[in-house]
Design an enzyme around this catalytic site. Structure first.
Site, PDB file in Angstrom:
ATOM      1  N   LYS A 183       0.830  -1.202   0.000  1.00  0.00           N
ATOM      2  CA  LYS A 183       0.000   0.000   0.000  1.00  0.00           C
ATOM      3  C   LYS A 183       0.874   1.265   0.000  1.00  0.00           C
ATOM      4  O   LYS A 183       2.087   1.170   0.103  1.00  0.00           O
ATOM      5  CB  LYS A 183      -0.963  -0.014   1.194  1.00  0.00           C
TER       6      LYS A 183
HETATM    7  C1  LIG Z   1      -5.285  -4.406   0.660  1.00  0.00           C
HETATM    8  C2  LIG Z   1      -6.734  -4.193   0.631  1.00  0.00           C
HETATM    9  C3  LIG Z   1      -7.554  -4.606   1.678  1.00  0.00           C
HETATM   10  C4  LIG Z   1      -7.069  -5.454   2.830  1.00  0.00           C
HETATM   11  O1  LIG Z   1      -6.108  -4.850   3.589  1.00  0.00           O
HETATM   12  P1  LIG Z   1      -5.345  -5.700   4.730  1.00  0.00           P
HETATM   13  O2  LIG Z   1      -4.681  -4.624   5.533  1.00  0.00           O
HETATM   14  O3  LIG Z   1      -4.383  -6.578   4.032  1.00  0.00           O
HETATM   15  O4  LIG Z   1      -6.359  -6.435   5.507  1.00  0.00           O
HETATM   16  C5  LIG Z   1      -8.902  -4.294   1.623  1.00  0.00           C
HETATM   17  N1  LIG Z   1      -9.415  -3.619   0.577  1.00  0.00           N
HETATM   18  C6  LIG Z   1      -8.659  -3.230  -0.467  1.00  0.00           C
HETATM   19  C7  LIG Z   1      -9.282  -2.468  -1.577  1.00  0.00           C
HETATM   20  C8  LIG Z   1      -7.288  -3.517  -0.488  1.00  0.00           C
HETATM   21  O5  LIG Z   1      -6.556  -3.145  -1.531  1.00  0.00           O
END
Ligand SMILES: *Cc1c(COP(=O)(O)O)cnc(C)c1O
Length: 381
Positions: A183
């Site tokens: 992210k």
């Molecule tokens: C990465 C992601 C998640 C999940 O995030 P985590 O922190 O890994 O639980 C949820 N929604 C979207 C759109 C994502 O890209």
């Protein structure tokens, strides 16, 4: 292994030192460093409350729970996203109602289709700001108001993105962020919940830690000897090591997001007027957090071959996303069929994500673009 990976983290000595300081301090579980991280995040996002958690999935789960979503309820959500969003609805016993995206240019949830899918059982709308490009929040908030629905925003892609001068995560009832390693900022695993609602914040803080009325830190400081349990809670806490890294990552985010924007701009410039694909979100450029760089291949371009060719040239690509309603678990348990979300299903077959990360050099963008252009020319001549 890759000449140009899909993404890379933006870490240096600052994160290492911050993590070391926590380890040396001897206090590892949620405490004052987490409080500082939350305060900074709340300030950055322009919200009253930020609550750090173990993941965005945990955030989404608690968001649904805190809004009293459960068996018999329907929650409207996109299918063209990561599965955690729909899973978080299913955890509560509610039914996810999948909604199409807006167009071949705008991969965000379609307000028109949201409206069409509202029933007396609908309790909330859960939106995702795909790739960091804001959804049409004015129309979504209007619909929510008219039909008295809650709005949860999955901001996993959208840290630092804006909508009409407001940070995403500050619009709607609850915002959910991810600090997973791919992210825009990361703590390895981790997440954040944002809200302006005091009651929701209190409930979520309780739920994050077993529904207990005191924390280990409170007892350590002598503020409390015991506790009561007043909610069905979870262990969805973050820890001090991650929060310390998060503070450093948050400081870098504005410049990292700027760099992402520059790289996106370069991509768009180099790849404009090329036959073989389209670049979506043409009019949304300015306010995005540019989490990923998606392109949409023409129908006559074989995606498998395209991705294989790039792989052979050392370029990692990805697909965002295989649609949730077509996953075996979802079709088996909820009976979702193909051909129910035409734009989603079309995009899901043709989308490819090109590499994008702050430390990606200009030269790498040129390299990727040249390989893409060369392939499309040859493949189609
Ligand atoms: C990465 C992601 C998640 C999940 O995030 P985590 O922190 O890994 O639980 C949820 N929604 C979207 C759109 C994502 O890209």
């Amino acid at each position: 292994m890759w000449k140009v990976p899909l993404f890379d983290i933006s870490f240096d000595e600052k994160e290492v030192i911050a993590a070391q300081e926590v380890i040396r301090s001897g206090w590892l579980t949620m405490g004052e460093v987490t409080q500082e991280f939350e305060q900074r995040f709340a300030e950055f996002t322009g919200v009253k409350h930020a609550i750090a958690v173990s993941s965005c999935t945990a955030a989404l789960h608690m968001a649904n729970r805190a809004l009293d979503i459960g068996p018999g309820d329907e929650v409207i959500c996109p299918s063209l996203t990561f599965v955690a969003g729909a899973n978080s609805i299913v955890y509560t016993g509610a039914q996810p109602v999948f909604t199409d995206i807006t167009s071949l240019n705008d991969f965000s949830i379609s307000p028109q289709d949201i409206e069409a899918k509202i029933t007396p059982l609908t309790k909330a709308i859960q939106v995702v700001h795909y790739a960091g490009y804001p959804c049409d929040m004015d129309r979504i908030m209007d619909l929510a108001k008219t039909h008295q629905l809650h709005v949860i925003t999955d901001c996993a892609h959208a840290i630092g993105a804006e909508y009409k001068g407001k940070m995403l995560g500050s619009i709607g009832d609850i915002g959910c962020f991810s600090f997973f390693s791919n992210k825009n900022m990361t703590t390895g695993e981790g997440g954040m919940i944002t809200t302006n609602n005091d009651e929701l914040a209190t409930r979520i803080r309780l739920m994050r830690s077993h529904g207990m009325t005191t924390l280990t830190l409170d007892r350590h400081k002598g503020h409390a000897f015991s506790y009561d349990v007043v909610e069905l809670g979870y262990n969805y806490r973050i820890d001090e090591i991650r929060s310390a890294m998060g503070i450093q990552q948050l400081k870098k985010l504005p410049s990292d997001n700027n760099r992402r924007r520059e790289l996106s701009k370069m991509y768009r410039k180099n790849l404009s007027d090329i036959d073989g694909f389209e670049i979506p979100f043409k009019n949304h450029f300015k306010t995005s957090s540019h989490h990923i760089f998606p392109v949409l291949l023409d129908k006559d371009v074989d995606r498998q071959n395209f991705m294989k060719h790039l792989k052979d040239k050392g370029i990692q690509t990805s697909i965002h996303y295989p649609p949730i309603h077509q996953f075996e678990f979802y079709s088996r348990n909820f009976g979702y069929k193909d051909d129910i979300l035409p734009i989603t299903e079309d995009v899901a077959k043709r989308e490819v994500t090109l590499p994008l990360y702050p430390s990606m050099g200009d030269k790498n963008v040129t390299y990727v673009c040249n390989i893409v252009i060369e392939y499309l020319k040859k493949g189609r001549s």
